[in-house]
Design an enzyme around this catalytic site. Structure first.
Site, PDB file in Angstrom:
ATOM      1  N   HIS A 127       7.927   0.875  -2.975  1.00 15.28           N
ATOM      2  CA  HIS A 127       6.751   0.032  -2.792  1.00 15.28           C
ATOM      3  C   HIS A 127       7.136  -1.419  -3.086  1.00 15.28           C
ATOM      4  O   HIS A 127       8.010  -1.674  -3.905  1.00 15.28           O
ATOM      5  CB  HIS A 127       5.617   0.483  -3.732  1.00 15.28           C
ATOM      6  N   GLU A 137       4.279  -2.581   5.020  1.00 13.82           N
ATOM      7  CA  GLU A 137       3.308  -3.388   4.268  1.00 13.82           C
ATOM      8  C   GLU A 137       3.846  -4.804   4.063  1.00 13.82           C
ATOM      9  O   GLU A 137       4.640  -5.022   3.147  1.00 13.82           O
ATOM     10  CB  GLU A 137       3.080  -2.799   2.872  1.00 13.82           C
TER      11      GLU A 137
END
Lengths: 226, 226, 226, 226
Positions: free
Chosen positions: B95, B143
């Site tokens: 992430h 992302e």
């Protein structure tokens, strides 16, 4: 919360013998040894297992690490509040297997204090122990990395390392609890550690990987008695 | 385990609104939205909260990260086995708030596969998404970090980023599930994401910090329907 | 700038035999071997030594690493522009002793391209090599870390690793220069590497720590000839 | 080697105004300001530029960082010996833009001492300064990161931070040289820093990015005079 000393903290690391349900079983054995002897024993399971262990035992539970973060955008990090709400009473910081930047150690000790967690900073030598003490944690634990997991106890193989640590740390802060670890595997290693001026030991493989963890812990607990 | 797509994964991050008991409450709302609509919704709580959330809901639970380690001496790290035994079915990897070395991403995907966890690698742009896809995870999630938490949806503000990602990733591996995230805050952001060729969305603040997370999730879930 | 292949890149690492004035001497030997044989040989000295080496030789000079930063507030980091202005023509990226986050590898390759430096990304296995290739560097170098410094050549001990790398990388990008490294210590290791489809080798200890680095380099250079 | 105090250390960071040939020019201006005033001024250029700067000036040159490594297999790292052989007399350690693990700071200070380099450890607050002092470097420099590059001087905006640092550090080690930095941009910031008990300043943008770095440095140099 104030820990009773002398204390034995059992670090479960990421051993399979101390993961999941086995973490709960091991914590229960530690609790029995503590209750039978009156000795102070705490356990430090993996993050995921903290909730289960806290639910199963009444002895103090530590996290193995927390991150220097506040609530928010920190995916994959360990929030002080999550550890606290799960029922842990303290946390290891800067273990030799999870070393941290100096300013992060300072930030984490501050977070732990604010949230009411006991802070136990690990250090690899007397000088680093003194530096850690200067930041003001509740506990400093000296662990020479080259002895970790060897069965050669720091208290017997390197008593001067322990003594130097005690002297340097006490000079900077006379109230800090001092532990030693690395290679602690015999009762005598525990009693020698206390004689050298520490307030307890940080142990791992000698308990977690033992055939009979209860017996070893029981013997260590007896060795903390005067 | 195979996830049903399209899917919405809700990343709880380290928000106080999704820590401890609140993590359980939020997961229950996600479960209701999932059951009512038949939409596939998964949640990714903090490590410490995985056990509680798994105990409380039947929807899939992800970890937010695991470390590239095997059982043993890795104090303060997250063991694949601990996450698996707690009942998680998958894990986020890399992430943008917990980025990893390239070889560690490879090692973690291998570990996840060996232990039966679904691997979802996050990437910050189309090129990095392609590189991630080349390693062979189950899911790649694009992302753009500059949009995370802004409410400006990647699917609407940067549709070409999503399209490029879909094209590059499909060229390397036609079977990988592709998600997009960052700024997803309206139902339309979800439906546009699917139209651009993704198989779902990775969301966080728009749900976790909402006054009424259930309503938003319910709307997102409806938006995944054909 | 375009490198001639097949090529031998000599990584000076942080060996004392290749630090300071000794870096210059070693680079001169590499230059002689290159000029005598016509073989393409490049050297990768430490940051501090780049200026001296560039001043002393005409063969291509690589940095061992650059950081994913732009000019500004990055004390203690390595700026692409500083390496370029010193006269280096390229840089190693993600060497197994200096591994990087996936998104940083991407950012560094972009910086290198913008500033006209040749990018050579190192990878520890075929899968990671494929991921690296997907980002689009000029060179990918496969080096199984367990063989580095052993004298057991990857090209002889693990030919399938080299072949798999070549196949996976070529599938993703047919134009990338492919090197292999780790344990290369005999001329035959070099010629086998080329036969397996690579365009050269990345070597270190077998040259730097040799009693007579020139002779070994000369033999390696001869082995790159058809 | 012993530095004369009060001292001004100019950190070139990775500014384009202080890279390559411009690093040499800037160092020459610092040398002129030092010679004209008799004030002690040192410069800390990027790794790649150390050789050039040392060749061009006689004032002391610092590295911006060194790594906790010995000669050997450490591709892409900065070896103490390389910095020493290039002619640097000291090194910054743990700058807020290049922070280090606690045990690495300890290892680097030891390496610097062994190789005859002056060690200057940076710290972000008084507590961390005290911890740094406990390790025994030659210099501790307090720099609150939130003021770096702002032009708001620590000595004027947070005099109590400087005073607390001086008190805590002196209590642990009465002989350490203490600097302060962050936002130092006026002569008065320098003189106030000295009045608060420091032995000099660590400066960067106010000099490096100035239209006329010589004039500012000259004024700072004058401000160090009694």
């Amino acid at each position: 919360m104030k820990l009773k000393t002398p204390i034995i903290i059992v670090n479960f690391k990421t051993y399979s013998e101390a993961t999941g349900e086995k973490a709960v079983e091991l914590a229960k054995k530690a609790e029995i040894a503590s209750k039978e002897t009156g000795a102070s024993i705490a356990v430090a399971p993996q993050f995921v297992d903290i909730v289960r262990v806290v639910d199963a035992v009444e002895i103090p539970v530590f996290a193995q690490h927390i991150d220097p973060i506040k609530p928010g955008n920190s995916t994959g990090h360990v929030l002080t509040e999550s550890v606290k709400e799960a029922g842990a009473v303290g946390t290891l910081i800067n273990h030799s297997e999870r070393q941290l930047k100096l300013s992060d150690i300072d930030a984490i000790i501050t977070l732990a204090r604010e949230k009411g967690l006991i802070s136990c900073v690990c250090a690899n030598n007397p000088t680093v122990s003194a530096a850690a003490a200067a930041i003001g944690p509740d506990i400093v634990s000296i662990e020479p990395p080259e002895l970790i997991g060897t069965g050669i106890a720091v208290s017997k193989a390197q008593p001067q390392v322990v003594t130097n640590t005690v002297n340097l740390v006490r000079h900077i802060n006379s109230k800090i609890t001092i532990l030693c670890g690395a290679g602690i595997s015999q009762n005598e290693d525990v009693s020698v550690a206390l004689k050298l001026g520490t307030n307890g030991v940080l142990v791992a493989s000698s308990i977690v990987k033992a055939k009979d963890p209860y017996s070893i812990l029981r013997a260590f607990a007896d060795a903390t008695k005067p």
